[in-house]
Design an enzyme around this catalytic site. Structure first.
Site, PDB file in Angstrom:
ATOM      1  CD  GLU A 102      30.179  23.316  20.513  1.00  0.00           C
ATOM      2  OE1 GLU A 102      30.977  24.212  20.245  1.00  0.00           O
ATOM      3  OE2 GLU A 102      29.363  22.873  19.686  1.00  0.00           O
ATOM      4  CB  THR A 120      44.476   7.509  32.747  1.00  0.00           C
ATOM      5  OG1 THR A 120      45.558   6.842  32.115  1.00  0.00           O
ATOM      6  CG2 THR A 120      43.607   6.477  33.469  1.00  0.00           C
ATOM      7  CG  HIS A 121      47.506  10.772  31.876  1.00  0.00           C
ATOM      8  ND1 HIS A 121      48.135  11.657  32.713  1.00  0.00           N
ATOM      9  CD2 HIS A 121      47.500   9.577  32.526  1.00  0.00           C
ATOM     10  CE1 HIS A 121      48.511  11.019  33.827  1.00  0.00           C
ATOM     11  NE2 HIS A 121      48.138   9.771  33.742  1.00  0.00           N
ATOM     12  CE1 TYR A 128      18.749  43.266  53.156  1.00  0.00           C
ATOM     13  CE2 TYR A 128      18.954  45.635  53.470  1.00  0.00           C
ATOM     14  CZ  TYR A 128      18.704  44.549  52.654  1.00  0.00           C
ATOM     15  OH  TYR A 128      18.421  44.754  51.339  1.00  0.00           O
ATOM     16  CG  ASN A 164      15.931  44.582  56.923  1.00  0.00           C
ATOM     17  OD1 ASN A 164      15.816  45.005  55.769  1.00  0.00           O
ATOM     18  ND2 ASN A 164      16.485  45.285  57.889  1.00  0.00           N
ATOM     19  CG  ASN A 195      29.101  22.729  14.444  1.00  0.00           C
ATOM     20  OD1 ASN A 195      30.027  21.977  14.148  1.00  0.00           O
ATOM     21  ND2 ASN A 195      28.859  23.859  13.800  1.00  0.00           N
ATOM     22  CB  SER A 208      28.702  25.050   9.621  1.00  0.00           C
ATOM     23  OG  SER A 208      29.399  26.042   8.906  1.00  0.00           O
ATOM     24  CE  LYS A 241      32.090  21.515  12.006  1.00  0.00           C
ATOM     25  NZ  LYS A 241      32.639  22.870  12.136  1.00  0.00           N
TER      26      LYS A 241
END
Ligand code: ARG
Length: 463
Positions: free
Chosen positions: A287, A152-153, A314, A107, A282, A274, A280
């Site tokens: 990601e 912003t947004h 424990y 322990n 990627n 791809s 492509k």
């Protein structure tokens, strides 16, 4: 190992659910370091003879070599890393191997191993965050005067500099580093000596083992020592925030290299093709780094729920802390390394960034501020006048600086020709020289300060 009162072996499923050696073998170095320190203390206190102590240490060093060279045979029957090491020790040196566990329990041993592992992990990740900061600072230096749209947004708001944007993350990762060092400082106490839960009747010296293992001292309460894993939660909490920051920067990289943005490009080294669409590129690394946060916050949740409601001391429940902990640490490590690579790899497209920054009336606030400063209008009224001018320009399909003076004066007679000077993106960013503002001159200064604050030799973040 504990079979004295047992007649039968475990059910197959019992062995399967009980064994942790499949994952806790990662703690071998910490387990052996802890056992060596414990053995030295037992010898110094006269609890184990010098001769047995030497044999134990020799055996432990040999086991470490066996594990590191891949020759060690891990056994599920021996449950966990502690029994695997102790079992082999006895094989190697005989019954004296059984003395290393005097005045110790699994322990306090596991509490120690995990503490040492988290501490080692922080000592590896914190400098990696520093390297990421160094990469961001170098790129911010390079792009100190590169103008881009600030959002912003996710709507065009005001022009900013790319260097300023990158330096925002330097601050965030600086706080992540200091959260790691805070966690390290708070957890740096040794649980050894707590034994199973109540302490040990042997004349041990927990101060000695604490010192040998680089801790500030022994823990004050044996029950707490074997029960809590708050340092694991704290580390994963700090990791979660770092992962949140990585995820936001990843998302921006994904956006910035998409065709509608074209603000940056990543090289072949950090993109993939791809299988069907030949054009492509990627941003897979971005990601994946964006997604790592899911596993890390998942580990945080798992740990909190595992610990919640556990009675002292424990409980085997605590064995379930390891896989989430290891996965969170591995995920963060990969994410930081991938992000550092991408930051060093990316190439900005300043023409495109400037063109987008200048569109969509991004200098409207500068016009309103000019009306406050030069015409003396209250800001609310300046906002209204500017809004009307933006409306007129939008109807004509032109930028604000393409309105004639007469058109502007029709809305506010006191506007004069000097207004045109504030209607460029360069004027807009250069005007923001106050502390924390986006002006290129500020970025240059922030870069120099950040090198001192965050990258100074043997300086820890936040100190
Ligand atoms: N494998 C265990 C864990 O990870 C080690 C401690 C086991 N202690 C015990 N009393 N069964 O928590």
């Amino acid at each position: 190992m504990w079979g004295g009162r047992y007649k039968l072996g475990p059910a197959e499923i019992m062995e399967k659910i009980n064994a942790s050696i499949g994952f806790d073998r990662r703690l071998y170095a910490q387990d052996i370091a802890g056992s060596i320190a414990h053995c030295d203390m037992l010898v110094a206190q006269g609890i184990v003879s010098a001769k047995d102590g030497r044999a134990i240490k020799r055996g432990l060093v040999k086991i470490r070599e066996e594990i590191e060279s891949g020759r060690f045979k891990f056994s599920t029957k021996l449950e966990d890393i502690h029994f695997n090491v102790e079992g082999r020790l006895t094989e190697l040196i005989g019954p004296a191997g059984g003395r290393v566990h005097t005045a110790r329990s699994r322990n306090d041993q596991i509490a120690l191993d995990v503490r040492l592992w988290v501490r080692d992990t922080i000592d590896r990740l914190e400098p990696m965050l520093r390297d990421l900061q160094a990469a961001l600072i170098d790129r911010a230096d390079e792009y100190a005067a590169t103008i881009m749209p600030g959002f912003t947004h996710l709507q065009t708001a005001q022009p900013i500099t790319f260097g300023h944007h990158l330096m925002a993350y330097v601050e965030m990762f600086g706080r992540d580093r200091s959260r790691m060092t805070d966690c390290r400082a708070r957890m740096n106490e040794s649980p050894l000596g707590a034994a199973a839960l109540a302490g040990s009747p042997h004349p041990i010296d927990p101060r000695k083992t604490a010192k040998a293992l680089g801790f500030d001292g022994p823990m004050a309460n044996s029950l707490d020592a074997v029960s809590d894993r708050d340092y694991v939660v704290e580390f994963i909490a700090a990791a979660s925030l770092a992962a949140v920051h990585l995820s936001r920067l990843s998302e921006e990289i994904v956006l910035w290299c998409s065709a509608p943005f074209r603000f940056i490009a990543l090289s072949d080294a950090f993109t993939t093709g791809s299988s069907i669409m030949p054009q492509k590129r990627n941003p897979d690394a971005a990601e994946l780094t964006r997604a790592k946060v899911g596993r890390i916050v998942g580990a945080f949740t798992a740990l909190c729920i595992i610990l919640k409601g556990l009675p002292l001391t424990y409980g085997k429940d605590m064995q379930e802390d390891k896989e989430p902990l290891f996965d969170a640490a591995d995920s963060l490590e990969l994410g930081i390394a991938a992000m550092t690579g991408m930051v060093r790899d990316l190439k900005a497209n300043p023409e495109r960034m400037r063109a987008v920054a200048a569109a969509d009336y991004s200098v409207a606030t500068d016009l309103a501020d000019w009306l406050v400063r030069k015409v003396g209008l209250p800001f609310r009224q300046a906002h209204h006048v500017t809004g009307r001018l933006v409306g007129i320009a939008a109807d004509k399909g032109v930028d604000l600086d393409k309105l004639t003076l007469a058109e502007m004066q029709a809305v506010e007679p006191k506007i004069d020709r000097s207004v045109y000077r504030v209607l460029t993106v360069e004027a807009s960013v250069n005007a923001r020289k106050n502390i924390g503002g986006t002006a290129p001159a500020n970025v240059v200064r922030a870069v120099a300060e950040a090198r001192r604050r965050f990258l100074g030799r043997d300086k820890r973040a936040g100190r």
